[in-house]
Every structure is written in structure tokens, then in C-alpha cells.
Write a protein that holds these residues in place. Structure first.
Motif, mmCIF file in Angstrom:
data_model
loop_
_atom_site.group_PDB
_atom_site.id
_atom_site.type_symbol
_atom_site.label_atom_id
_atom_site.label_comp_id
_atom_site.label_asym_id
_atom_site.label_seq_id
_atom_site.Cartn_x
_atom_site.Cartn_y
_atom_site.Cartn_z
ATOM 1 N N ALA A 269 0.830 -1.210 0.000
ATOM 2 C CA ALA A 269 0.000 0.000 0.000
ATOM 3 C C ALA A 269 0.862 1.256 0.000
ATOM 4 O O ALA A 269 0.563 2.236 -0.694
ATOM 5 N N ALA A 270 1.950 1.247 0.762
ATOM 6 C CA ALA A 270 2.841 2.408 0.797
ATOM 7 C C ALA A 270 3.528 2.614 -0.550
ATOM 8 O O ALA A 270 3.777 3.754 -0.968
ATOM 9 N N ALA A 271 3.845 1.510 -1.241
ATOM 10 C CA ALA A 271 4.511 1.597 -2.539
ATOM 11 C C ALA A 271 3.556 1.963 -3.669
ATOM 12 O O ALA A 271 3.998 2.352 -4.758
ATOM 13 N N ASN A 272 2.250 1.841 -3.406
ATOM 14 C CA ASN A 272 1.224 2.127 -4.428
ATOM 15 C C ASN A 272 0.161 3.039 -3.820
ATOM 16 O O ASN A 272 -0.982 2.613 -3.593
ATOM 17 N N PRO A 273 0.507 4.294 -3.547
ATOM 18 C CA PRO A 273 -0.379 5.187 -2.785
ATOM 19 C C PRO A 273 -1.695 5.523 -3.476
ATOM 20 O O PRO A 273 -2.628 5.989 -2.814
#
Length: 347
Positions: A269-273
Motif C-alpha cells: 500500500a505504501a509503494a502504491n499510494p
């Protein structure tokens, strides 16, 4: 009484709470996710006439599917026999017994397929001894994945579009069923399966698996590899740490399969905001108070201080076992397109 007359207690616990865990990450936190397939399989079988007033229900399980069956058969007033192995913990045994379940323990693993295979053989003997019997067969019964349509519908009611689903894989039912239903509804959800080293599900050799409810020694028929965009393997130490993080950071008291899925989900999730992500958190942590939630137990196993991991190692061969968090881009391919040969299948 009819089956529906006894459905209220489990029906009230079916759907997960949807909880925001980050800017674009939501947790689908279940009390007991396996209630969904257990209830659906038994009710469907009763509607088909496969379960009558005196029918014995028998299944092989070492975890929460057995508890879900015990809850449902207690309400249906049906006898239940569960075939398991020594890993079945004492707290769960007591609860199963209190629900009227008869437990058969296989003490010796088979040479091929381990305890899973020895349990299947014992299950066949139980079914042969009881002509009026029904086996849910969670690993091969298509009613398992199809039961998760209600989860997909619930997620879209609450969140609207769902761009990514992350969840642990054991029988294949929850991830395959939920993601297929989302895609059928028009959401091209990215699917991330969470496994553990020593599991055959995504190409590794069968080996020791400390984590239960995650991975398998045999290949379930309900596991559709073409659903998955990527696969992650999480080790016990990493999983236990993430389970405790989930509790400390979000006050979500869940089991270790939830911790493994959370570890992967917060990274992705952090890598694909810009993607709206949902992580499946299958069961609560009460069974694990004397293990995962006990600092002395963790220290005794040397897993109280796992190294901090910010991202997984990407592997180019899923058969390569790395004893730390790793990932492989599966790419919605069949098993034979990625790995070979196909392991023995759960009947």
C-alpha cells in the motif's frame, strides 16, 4: 428443526469489520473467516438433501475451519468428527469438545504428504464406517470459494472500488473467491497471495512449516493460480512481529495469518499510494495468547527480535526457498506455466 432455524449465531459473525489502517489501506477484520465457507457448504448440502437428520459430518482440519464447522453443526444438531494431528492446540481442543465434536488425532505423518496425507487416509476410514455421512472437503469443494461472494459485495458496499486484495493462502478459498467476485463485478483487483517457506502452493518443496493456517503440504483443487498477480513468502519471526505490530498500532487482536498478510499489505500500500487496498485478517488472537502474544514464548524460540524489514527480496524462481520475506511476480499464470512438477493434490 430446519437448518435455517439455527443460523442466527454464526450469521451475526460472518462479515468482517472494515477498518482503515493507512491512507489507502483497509483491514477486513474477521472474528472467524472460516465461518463463511463452513456455513455455506453445510447449508447448501442440506438444501441438496446431502445432509439429513442423522447425517454425520466429518472433515480433516488443524485449525479454524474445524472450529467453524463445530459451531455450525452444534447449531444444526448434527454430529461432527474432525481428523487432525498433534499440532491441534489444547485451547482449541477444549472448545471443540465443548461444542460436542469428536476428535481423531493422527500421530504419525505419511512419508509423502506428511500429516495432511495421513489425516486424509483417516478421514476416508471415518467416512467408510458411516454410510450416512457428509464431508465438506474445503480443499476441493467449489462451494468454498463461491461462498466469498458476500465478502466482495460487502467490501464494495463499504469502500466502492477495490484495487488490490492481500490475503493468506491455505485452501485457496478466501482469496480466489473474493478476487474472482470483485473482478466479475468490474473491479480488476490486483491479487497478492501470502504464503510461507516450506509450502508447496506456489512452487516450493514441501518442508517444515511452523505457521499454521498458511500454506500447505498438498495442492488444493480450489487454489486457482491464475487469480494471483504476485506471491509473498513470510517467515515465522517476521509474521509474529507483524502480528504484534498490528495489535500495538491498530488495537487489532488478530492471529498470525493476519500478521503475515498485514506485513505484506502495509508495504504494498505504501509503494502504491493511489491504489485502494484491502487486507484480509482471518481470525482473532485468543488462540495465540500463550504463543504469539507471550514475550517469553517468543524469546524461547529466538524470534523475539526479528530484523527490521522494509521490503521483500524479489526472487526470480519461486522454487528457491529464502528464509526471510520474499516475493515473486506470479502474473496470473497457471501453476504449470511457472513451476513444475505439480505436487500431489488434496482430495
Amino acid at each position: 428443526m430446519t437448518v435455517s432455524a439455527f443460523s442466527e449465531a454464526t450469521e451475526a459473525q460472518l462479515l468482517p469489520r472494515v477498518i482503515r489502517l493507512g491512507p489507502n489501506l483497509y483491514g477486513a477484520a474477521f472474528t472467524l473467516m472460516k465461518l463463511i465457507p463452513a456455513r455455506h457448504i453445510l447449508r447448501t448440502a442440506a438444501d441438496r438433501g446431502e445432509i439429513g437428520p442423522g447425517t454425520l459430518v466429518a472433515e480433516t482440519t488443524s485449525g479454524t475451519f474445524g472450529l467453524a464447522l463445530a459451531m455450525q453443526t452444534a447449531l444444526m444438531r448434527r454430529e461432527l468428527v474432525l481428523v487432525s494431528d498433534p499440532v491441534l492446540d489444547a485451547n482449541l481442543r477444549r472448545r471443540l469438545a465443548d461444542l460436542g465434536t469428536r476428535i481423531v488425532i493422527c500421530e504419525t505423518p505419511a512419508e509423502v504428504g506428511g500429516y495432511q496425507e495421513s489425516r486424509l487416509r483417516a478421514l476416508d476410514r471415518v467416512l467408510a464406517e458411516h454410510p450416512d455421512s457428509f464431508c465438506p472437503r474445503q480443499y476441493s469443494n467449489p462451494d468454498n470459494p463461491s461462498s466469498y461472494v458476500i465478502v466482495a459485495e460487502h467490501l464494495t458496499r463499504v469502500l466502492g472500488a477495490v484495487d488490490c486484495v492481500i490475503g493468506p493462502v491455505g485452501s485457496g478459498g478466501s482469496m480466489c473467491g473474493t478476487v474472482r467476485a470483485l473482478r466479475s463485478a468490474g473491479f480488476d483487483a490486483h491479487a497478492i497471495g501470502v504464503d510461507t517457506p516450506g509450502s508447496v502452493l506456489f512452487g516450493q518443496a514441501d518442508g517444515h512449516r511452523e505457521l499454521r493456517g498458511l500454506g500447505n503440504s498438498l495442492m488444493p483443487e480450489n487454489l486457482d493460480h491464475r487469480v494471483f498477480d504476485e506471491v509473498h513468502w513470510c517467515t515465522p519471526a517476521e509474521t509474529y512481529a507483524a502480528t504484534r505490530d498490528l495489535h500495538r498500532e491498530h488495537a487489532l487482536f488478530q492471529g498470525p495469518t493476519s500478521g503475515a498478510a498485514y506485513q505484506v499489505a502495509r508495504w504494498w500500500a505504501a509503494a502504491n499510494p493511489d491504489a485502494r487496498c484491502v487486507v484480509l485478517l482471518p481470525d482473532e488472537g485468543y488462540r495465540y495468547q500463550e504463543t504469539v502474544y507471550d514475550d517469553h514464548w517468543l524469546a524461547g524460540r529466538g524470534v523475539d527480535r526479528p530484523p527490521p524489514l522494509e521490503e521483500p527480496v524479489e526472487v526470480t524462481d519461486p522454487a528457491r526457498t529464502i528464509h526471510r520475506w520474499s516475493r515473486f511476480p506470479w502474473g496470473r499464470r497457471s501453476y504449470s506455466e511457472v513451476a513444475d512438477p505439480l505436487p500431489a493434490t488434496v482430495r
